[in-house]
Design an enzyme around this catalytic site. Structure first.
Site, PDB file in Angstrom:
ATOM      1  N   LYS A  67       0.836  -1.222   0.000  1.00  0.00           N
ATOM      2  CA  LYS A  67       0.000   0.000   0.000  1.00  0.00           C
ATOM      3  C   LYS A  67       0.861   1.258   0.000  1.00  0.00           C
ATOM      4  O   LYS A  67       0.573   2.214  -0.710  1.00  0.00           O
ATOM      5  CB  LYS A  67      -0.925   0.011   1.221  1.00  0.00           C
ATOM      6  N   LYS A  80      -2.209 -10.872  -9.257  1.00  0.00           N
ATOM      7  CA  LYS A  80      -3.607 -11.256  -9.028  1.00  0.00           C
ATOM      8  C   LYS A  80      -4.595 -10.222  -9.556  1.00  0.00           C
ATOM      9  O   LYS A  80      -4.251  -9.048  -9.727  1.00  0.00           O
ATOM     10  CB  LYS A  80      -3.837 -11.463  -7.531  1.00  0.00           C
ATOM     11  N   LYS A 110      -9.013  -4.848  -7.601  1.00  0.00           N
ATOM     12  CA  LYS A 110      -9.911  -3.741  -7.965  1.00  0.00           C
ATOM     13  C   LYS A 110      -9.148  -2.548  -8.506  1.00  0.00           C
ATOM     14  O   LYS A 110      -9.602  -1.868  -9.409  1.00  0.00           O
ATOM     15  CB  LYS A 110     -10.668  -3.262  -6.729  1.00  0.00           C
TER      16      LYS A 110
HETATM   17  P1  TYM Z   1     -10.702  -7.436  -0.433  1.00  0.00           P
HETATM   18  O1  TYM Z   1     -11.870  -6.523  -0.377  1.00  0.00           O
HETATM   19  O2  TYM Z   1      -9.465  -6.963  -1.098  1.00  0.00           O
HETATM   20  O3  TYM Z   1     -11.114  -8.796  -1.103  1.00  0.00           O
HETATM   21  C1  TYM Z   1     -12.249  -9.505  -0.655  1.00  0.00           C
HETATM   22  C2  TYM Z   1     -12.048 -10.988  -0.724  1.00  0.00           C
HETATM   23  O4  TYM Z   1     -11.750 -11.380  -2.053  1.00  0.00           O
HETATM   24  C3  TYM Z   1     -10.528 -12.095  -2.074  1.00  0.00           C
HETATM   25  N1  TYM Z   1      -9.786 -11.773  -3.308  1.00  0.00           N
HETATM   26  C4  TYM Z   1      -9.231 -12.686  -4.100  1.00  0.00           C
HETATM   27  N2  TYM Z   1      -9.164 -14.026  -4.018  1.00  0.00           N
HETATM   28  C5  TYM Z   1      -8.540 -14.686  -5.014  1.00  0.00           C
HETATM   29  N3  TYM Z   1      -7.949 -14.069  -6.060  1.00  0.00           N
HETATM   30  C6  TYM Z   1      -7.984 -12.733  -6.190  1.00  0.00           C
HETATM   31  N4  TYM Z   1      -7.431 -12.160  -7.237  1.00  0.00           N
HETATM   32  C7  TYM Z   1      -8.627 -11.966  -5.170  1.00  0.00           C
HETATM   33  N5  TYM Z   1      -8.842 -10.652  -4.974  1.00  0.00           N
HETATM   34  C8  TYM Z   1      -9.552 -10.543  -3.828  1.00  0.00           C
HETATM   35  C9  TYM Z   1      -9.750 -11.632  -0.862  1.00  0.00           C
HETATM   36  O5  TYM Z   1      -8.809 -12.601  -0.467  1.00  0.00           O
HETATM   37  C10 TYM Z   1     -10.858 -11.470   0.137  1.00  0.00           C
HETATM   38  O6  TYM Z   1     -11.189 -12.690   0.731  1.00  0.00           O
HETATM   39  N6  TYM Z   1      -8.976  -7.115   4.156  1.00  0.00           N
HETATM   40  C11 TYM Z   1     -10.004  -7.700   3.360  1.00  0.00           C
HETATM   41  C12 TYM Z   1     -11.411  -7.357   3.799  1.00  0.00           C
HETATM   42  C13 TYM Z   1     -11.655  -7.675   5.223  1.00  0.00           C
HETATM   43  C14 TYM Z   1     -11.822  -8.975   5.777  1.00  0.00           C
HETATM   44  C15 TYM Z   1     -12.023  -8.750   7.166  1.00  0.00           C
HETATM   45  C16 TYM Z   1     -11.814 -10.250   5.249  1.00  0.00           C
HETATM   46  C17 TYM Z   1     -11.756  -6.755   6.210  1.00  0.00           C
HETATM   47  N7  TYM Z   1     -11.983  -7.437   7.395  1.00  0.00           N
HETATM   48  C18 TYM Z   1     -12.228  -9.825   8.019  1.00  0.00           C
HETATM   49  C19 TYM Z   1     -12.019 -11.311   6.114  1.00  0.00           C
HETATM   50  C20 TYM Z   1     -12.222 -11.098   7.487  1.00  0.00           C
HETATM   51  C21 TYM Z   1      -9.822  -7.179   1.956  1.00  0.00           C
HETATM   52  O7  TYM Z   1      -9.301  -6.127   1.734  1.00  0.00           O
HETATM   53  O8  TYM Z   1     -10.374  -7.947   1.028  1.00  0.00           O
END
Ligand code: TYM
Length: 330
Positions: free
Chosen positions: A111, A194, A197
């Site tokens: 980040k 990967k 967004k």
């Molecule tokens: P975020 O919003 O970036 O992504 C949400 C979920 O999607 C999964 N993900 C992926 N999995 C496989 N391949 C990809 N290219 C890919 N891109 C995204 C992420 O692994 C995630 O499961 N920090 C977290 C959000 C969060 C969270 C939590 C998750 C906040 N608190 C508590 C679990 C438990 C995040 O930024 O995910």
């Protein structure tokens, strides 16, 4: 029954990485476990969205959760900021989270590289907020993609540290979970790592057919294999990985054979991949649009989720306050 918690940041529309890394598992888990699935709007503040964008994005993810099949009667679907006890638990955890360990976190390093002009304390303490989300319901399992593995490790560290510090056996040690053998990483279309967004390399669940075909046809590839059975360079492997996720096994086998025999034509390969992605995503688009137009229903779901989440979250935070030694004088 085990408790399951997971969330997604509302920083844009959901993409195939979110679906295959997280939501696919949510759908199965809600049938069997006590599930809490939330929209991580506190987390999204690290990138300073405008109030209008913040609200629109939360609404979008709520509609997308429901369009994917998350069922408010089976799981608790809520918005993180509707459970402000999360912020209180985050504060408690921050008192025992150390600068060094937070700075070593890979996502923090990424980040600060991507937004050097905005290295705020929320970014540094992102893992403690995430730990608070998870342990506020005392989760056992957390369905996430591979990129969240380290955050889960840190969550366990914070949970164990709390137990040790106060000499209690209060928090579980939650684990990252996937129904397959390994956590999933869906690749992007730009030949690198990967799907994400912010990376402009994603296919969104709400993309229309034309957009999907255009994105896939433009995906990074190369001039083709020149030796039989030669290993695939990353960009090509990514497209095959995507095909493995969305296409029938026979289709994958067919193009693999063509590749190994140096007979593959990337135009045909991409056309088929785009076709299969369109087939997969098209049912979502209509449902998302219908849900976005139904504010009353979205409101009802959010309210129901907030009430259920608060019941569980308040209980935890009250108990944690007691363990820490906060006692009321009145
Ligand atoms: P975020 O919003 O970036 O992504 C949400 C979920 O999607 C999964 N993900 C992926 N999995 C496989 N391949 C990809 N290219 C890919 N891109 C995204 C992420 O692994 C995630 O499961 N920090 C977290 C959000 C969060 C969270 C939590 C998750 C906040 N608190 C508590 C679990 C438990 C995040 O930024 O995910």
């Amino acid at each position: 029954m085990e408790t399951v918690v997971s969330g997604i940041r509302p920083t844009g529309n959901l993409h195939l990485g979110n679906y295959f890394g997280a939501i696919k598992n949510f759908l199965k888990m809600q049938e069997e476990q006590n599930c809490y699935f939330f929209i991580a709007d506190y987390h999204s503040l690290t990138t300073h969205p405008t109030p209008a964008d913040l609200h629109r994005n939360v609404k979008q993810v709520l509609a997308e959760y429901l369009a994917c099949g998350l069922d408010p009667d089976k799981s608790t679907i809520y918005i993180q900021s509707d459970l402000p006890e999360t912020a209180e638990l985050y504060l408690f955890l921050n008192m025992n989270a150390y600068k060094g360990e937070l700075e070593r976190c890979t996502s923090f390093k990424d980040k600060i590289r991507n937004q050097p002009e905005n290295v705020n304390a929320g970014l540094l303490t992102y893992p403690t907020l995430m730990a608070a989300d998870i342990i506020i319901h005392n989760a056992h399992k957390v369905p996430v993609g591979k990129d969240q593995e380290q955050h889960l490790e840190m969550t366990r560290t914070f949970a164990k540290r709390f137990n040790r510090l106060y000499n209690v056996d209060y928090f579980n040690e939650p684990v990252a979970f996937n129904f397959g053998e390994n956590l999933v990483k869906v690749p992007g279309l730009d030949g690198s790592g990967k799907m994400g967004k912010s990376d402009g390399n994603a296919i969104y669940l709400c993309d229309d057919e034309k957009t999907i075909r255009k994105k896939v046809m433009k995906a990074v590839s190369d001039s083709g294999p020149t030796e039989m059975n030669q290993p695939k360079p990353d960009a090509i492997q990514n497209l095959f990985s995507m095909m493995q996720i969305v296409s029938a096994p026979d289709t994958l086998l067919h193009f693999n054979e063509l590749y190994n025999k140096c007979e593959i034509r990337y135009g045909d390969f991409k056309k088929q991949l785009a076709e299969d992605i369109v087939l997969f995503t098209s049912p979502f688009k209509e449902k998302i649009d219908a849900l976005l137009a139904d504010d009353a229903y979205l409101g009802k779901v959010a309210k129901m989720g907030a009430e259920k989440a608060r019941e569980s979250g308040r209980k935890t935070v009250n108990e944690v306050r007691e363990i820490i030694g906060f006692k009321s004088f009145y």
